[in-house]
Design an enzyme around this catalytic site. Structure first.
Site, PDB file in Angstrom:
ATOM      1  N   ASP A  72      27.911  -7.310  41.015  1.00  0.00           N
ATOM      2  CA  ASP A  72      28.932  -8.361  40.984  1.00  0.00           C
ATOM      3  C   ASP A  72      28.588  -9.295  39.833  1.00  0.00           C
ATOM      4  O   ASP A  72      27.611 -10.048  39.890  1.00  0.00           O
ATOM      5  CB  ASP A  72      28.961  -9.125  42.311  1.00  0.00           C
ATOM      6  CG  ASP A  72      30.042 -10.209  42.295  1.00  0.00           C
ATOM      7  OD1 ASP A  72      30.741 -10.345  41.267  1.00  0.00           O
ATOM      8  OD2 ASP A  72      30.186 -10.907  43.316  1.00  0.00           O
ATOM      9  N   SER A 151      38.137 -10.324  23.060  1.00  0.00           N
ATOM     10  CA  SER A 151      39.605 -10.260  23.019  1.00  0.00           C
ATOM     11  C   SER A 151      40.112 -11.134  21.882  1.00  0.00           C
ATOM     12  O   SER A 151      39.512 -12.168  21.562  1.00  0.00           O
ATOM     13  CB  SER A 151      40.185 -10.779  24.343  1.00  0.00           C
ATOM     14  OG  SER A 151      41.579 -10.981  24.224  1.00  0.00           O
ATOM     15  N   TYR A 164      40.687 -17.970  30.194  1.00  0.00           N
ATOM     16  CA  TYR A 164      40.422 -16.689  29.516  1.00  0.00           C
ATOM     17  C   TYR A 164      40.167 -16.930  28.031  1.00  0.00           C
ATOM     18  O   TYR A 164      39.185 -16.436  27.464  1.00  0.00           O
ATOM     19  CB  TYR A 164      41.606 -15.737  29.712  1.00  0.00           C
ATOM     20  CG  TYR A 164      41.372 -14.344  29.164  1.00  0.00           C
ATOM     21  CD1 TYR A 164      40.416 -13.506  29.719  1.00  0.00           C
ATOM     22  CD2 TYR A 164      42.131 -13.851  28.094  1.00  0.00           C
ATOM     23  CE1 TYR A 164      40.203 -12.223  29.222  1.00  0.00           C
ATOM     24  CE2 TYR A 164      41.934 -12.575  27.599  1.00  0.00           C
ATOM     25  CZ  TYR A 164      40.971 -11.755  28.165  1.00  0.00           C
ATOM     26  OH  TYR A 164      40.772 -10.481  27.670  1.00  0.00           O
ATOM     27  N   LYS A 168      36.529 -16.265  26.407  1.00  0.00           N
ATOM     28  CA  LYS A 168      36.394 -15.177  25.425  1.00  0.00           C
ATOM     29  C   LYS A 168      35.913 -15.738  24.074  1.00  0.00           C
ATOM     30  O   LYS A 168      35.242 -15.045  23.316  1.00  0.00           O
ATOM     31  CB  LYS A 168      37.717 -14.407  25.256  1.00  0.00           C
ATOM     32  CG  LYS A 168      38.171 -13.640  26.487  1.00  0.00           C
ATOM     33  CD  LYS A 168      37.110 -12.744  27.106  1.00  0.00           C
ATOM     34  CE  LYS A 168      37.070 -11.351  26.560  1.00  0.00           C
ATOM     35  NZ  LYS A 168      36.171 -10.474  27.362  1.00  0.00           N
TER      36      LYS A 168
HETATM   37  N1  LIG Z   1      43.248  -4.004  27.767  1.00  0.00           N
HETATM   38  C1  LIG Z   1      43.435  -4.873  26.820  1.00  0.00           C
HETATM   39  O1  LIG Z   1      44.501  -4.901  26.211  1.00  0.00           O
HETATM   40  C2  LIG Z   1      42.349  -5.833  26.445  1.00  0.00           C
HETATM   41  C3  LIG Z   1      42.610  -6.661  25.380  1.00  0.00           C
HETATM   42  C4  LIG Z   1      41.635  -7.509  24.953  1.00  0.00           C
HETATM   43  C5  LIG Z   1      40.413  -7.520  25.575  1.00  0.00           C
HETATM   44  N2  LIG Z   1      40.165  -6.753  26.639  1.00  0.00           N
HETATM   45  C6  LIG Z   1      38.838  -6.839  27.269  1.00  0.00           C
HETATM   46  O2  LIG Z   1      38.462  -5.580  27.795  1.00  0.00           O
HETATM   47  C7  LIG Z   1      37.580  -5.782  28.882  1.00  0.00           C
HETATM   48  C8  LIG Z   1      38.025  -5.059  30.138  1.00  0.00           C
HETATM   49  O3  LIG Z   1      38.755  -3.950  29.843  1.00  0.00           O
HETATM   50  P1  LIG Z   1      38.908  -2.742  30.876  1.00  0.00           P
HETATM   51  O4  LIG Z   1      40.067  -1.965  30.371  1.00  0.00           O
HETATM   52  O5  LIG Z   1      37.622  -2.043  31.055  1.00  0.00           O
HETATM   53  O6  LIG Z   1      39.301  -3.508  32.233  1.00  0.00           O
HETATM   54  P2  LIG Z   1      39.330  -2.999  33.746  1.00  0.00           P
HETATM   55  O7  LIG Z   1      40.274  -3.847  34.515  1.00  0.00           O
HETATM   56  O8  LIG Z   1      39.538  -1.525  33.760  1.00  0.00           O
HETATM   57  O9  LIG Z   1      37.909  -3.445  34.242  1.00  0.00           O
HETATM   58  C9  LIG Z   1      36.757  -2.635  34.216  1.00  0.00           C
HETATM   59  C10 LIG Z   1      36.032  -2.812  35.502  1.00  0.00           C
HETATM   60  O10 LIG Z   1      35.516  -4.150  35.680  1.00  0.00           O
HETATM   61  C11 LIG Z   1      35.290  -4.276  37.062  1.00  0.00           C
HETATM   62  N3  LIG Z   1      35.050  -5.655  37.494  1.00  0.00           N
HETATM   63  C12 LIG Z   1      35.950  -6.637  37.719  1.00  0.00           C
HETATM   64  N4  LIG Z   1      35.329  -7.743  38.176  1.00  0.00           N
HETATM   65  C13 LIG Z   1      34.005  -7.443  38.233  1.00  0.00           C
HETATM   66  C14 LIG Z   1      32.846  -8.167  38.636  1.00  0.00           C
HETATM   67  N5  LIG Z   1      32.920  -9.418  39.096  1.00  0.00           N
HETATM   68  N6  LIG Z   1      31.655  -7.541  38.577  1.00  0.00           N
HETATM   69  C15 LIG Z   1      31.551  -6.262  38.131  1.00  0.00           C
HETATM   70  N7  LIG Z   1      32.607  -5.535  37.754  1.00  0.00           N
HETATM   71  C16 LIG Z   1      33.829  -6.117  37.804  1.00  0.00           C
HETATM   72  C17 LIG Z   1      36.538  -3.677  37.692  1.00  0.00           C
HETATM   73  O11 LIG Z   1      36.272  -3.233  39.014  1.00  0.00           O
HETATM   74  C18 LIG Z   1      36.876  -2.525  36.752  1.00  0.00           C
HETATM   75  O12 LIG Z   1      36.498  -1.275  37.288  1.00  0.00           O
HETATM   76  C19 LIG Z   1      37.511  -7.275  29.132  1.00  0.00           C
HETATM   77  O13 LIG Z   1      36.357  -7.819  28.541  1.00  0.00           O
HETATM   78  C20 LIG Z   1      38.765  -7.771  28.443  1.00  0.00           C
HETATM   79  O14 LIG Z   1      38.652  -9.132  28.057  1.00  0.00           O
HETATM   80  C21 LIG Z   1      41.117  -5.901  27.091  1.00  0.00           C
END
Ligand SMILES: NC(=O)c1ccc[n+]([C@@H]2O[C@H](COP(=O)([O-])OP(=O)(O)OC[C@H]3O[C@@H](n4cnc5c(N)ncnc54)[C@H](O)[C@@H]3O)[C@@H](O)[C@H]2O)c1
Length: 266
Positions: A72, A151, A164, A168
């Protein structure tokens, strides 16, 4: 390419959940795509996630034997325990990818303390705590590489979520500190700064309907794919980026290079 043969990598937030892409059965997020790519490059990968089943789903698809750990990110002790589990499992740690991140929907007018505290805990505090726990063994090895998944909201305002955007931005400060403070001792730290990525997270939050519109504001006229985020991470953690540290690599299809215009000029 197998640039990470013999290396051990830990991906914090390496599960994923949400709507799948057409023709696929595994929800693809950035963290999952990064874990898969690092294993393809030969690394032993440990996947940490709040939901153990999501981490296990990633591990089942890795090209090399891996390990799933429950963590977590909002709990400091859990962040430290997860790094200890990686070291107990693999005996070393070469690469850490801090991917976990959550986004709220609170602009300044309604920004709450609870949302702010959770965003700070998950998006920033868990990252420096994880880096702190991994630092000593890396210093002993004389080598280690961190990538923080950032991000464009940390560089430009998306108007959507104060917590956020602020966390970030702070995450990039953490990255630069780690990079500069430990550069002379073999540690590198960089960030990928992601724009619109067609991830399970985005599909879950915004639905498939807006995919075209999200892509239309990008010079490349499409969203990015988690695999493209993963490719940038693989480069940064590999020796190909051996003289690259303290950098934010924008993976945004050209958004940050563009002057806003009402319509594209062909
Ligand atoms: N998808 C986009 O367009 C985008 C754009 C900019 C930045 N990001 C960045 O990408 C990253 C996440 O992307 P992703 O696609 O892997 O997201 P995702 O939602 O698939 O998250 C990955 C995992 O994080 C886990 N998670 C959530 N809260 C948690 C916690 N408290 N402890 C441990 N695990 C936890 C979730 O269970 C999930 O399996 C972030 O840092 C986000 O800021 C994404």
């Amino acid at each position: 390419m197998r640039r990470l043969e013999g290396r051990v990598a830990y991906v914090l937030g390496g599960g994923s959940d949400g709507p799948v892409r057409a023709g696929e059965s595994l929800p693809m997020g950035n963290g999952r795509a990064i874990a898969l790519r690092l294993a393809e490059e030969g690394a032993t990968v440990v996947v940490g996630d709040l939901h153990l089943d999501r981490a296990q789903a990633t591990v089942e698809h890795l090209a090399t034997p891996g390990l799933a750990v429950q963590v977590d990110a909002a709990d400091p002790g859990s962040c430290r325990d997860a790094v200890a589990a990686v070291l107990a499992h693999a005996g070393r740690l070469d690469v850490v990818v801090c991917n976990v991140g959550i986004s709220g929907r609170e602009p300044l007018k309604v920004q709450s303390l609870d949302d702010w505290a959770l965003a700070d805990a998950v998006n920033v505090r868990s990252h420096w705590l994880t880096a702190q726990a991994a630092l000593e063994p890396m210093l002993e090895q004389g080598r280690g590489s961190f990538v923080f998944v950032g991000s464009t909201a940390g560089v430009y305002s998306s108007r959507r979520s104060l917590s956020y955007e602020a966390t970030k931005a702070a995450q990039l400060g953490v990255m630069r500190h780690v990079a500069v403070r430990y550069a002379a001792r073999g540690i590198r730290a960089n960030a990928v700064v992601l724009g619109n990525i067609d991830s399970a997270l985005v599909r879950r939050e915004f639905g498939d309907a807006g995919a075209e519109a999200r892509g239309s504001v990008v010079p490349m006229a499409r969203q990015g794919r988690p695999e493209e985020a993963a490719g940038a991470v693989a480069f940064l953690v590999s020796d190909d980026a051996g003289y690259v540290t303290g950098q934010s690599l924008l993976v945004d299809g050209g958004v940050s290079a563009a002057w806003p215009t009402p319509s594209a000029i062909s």
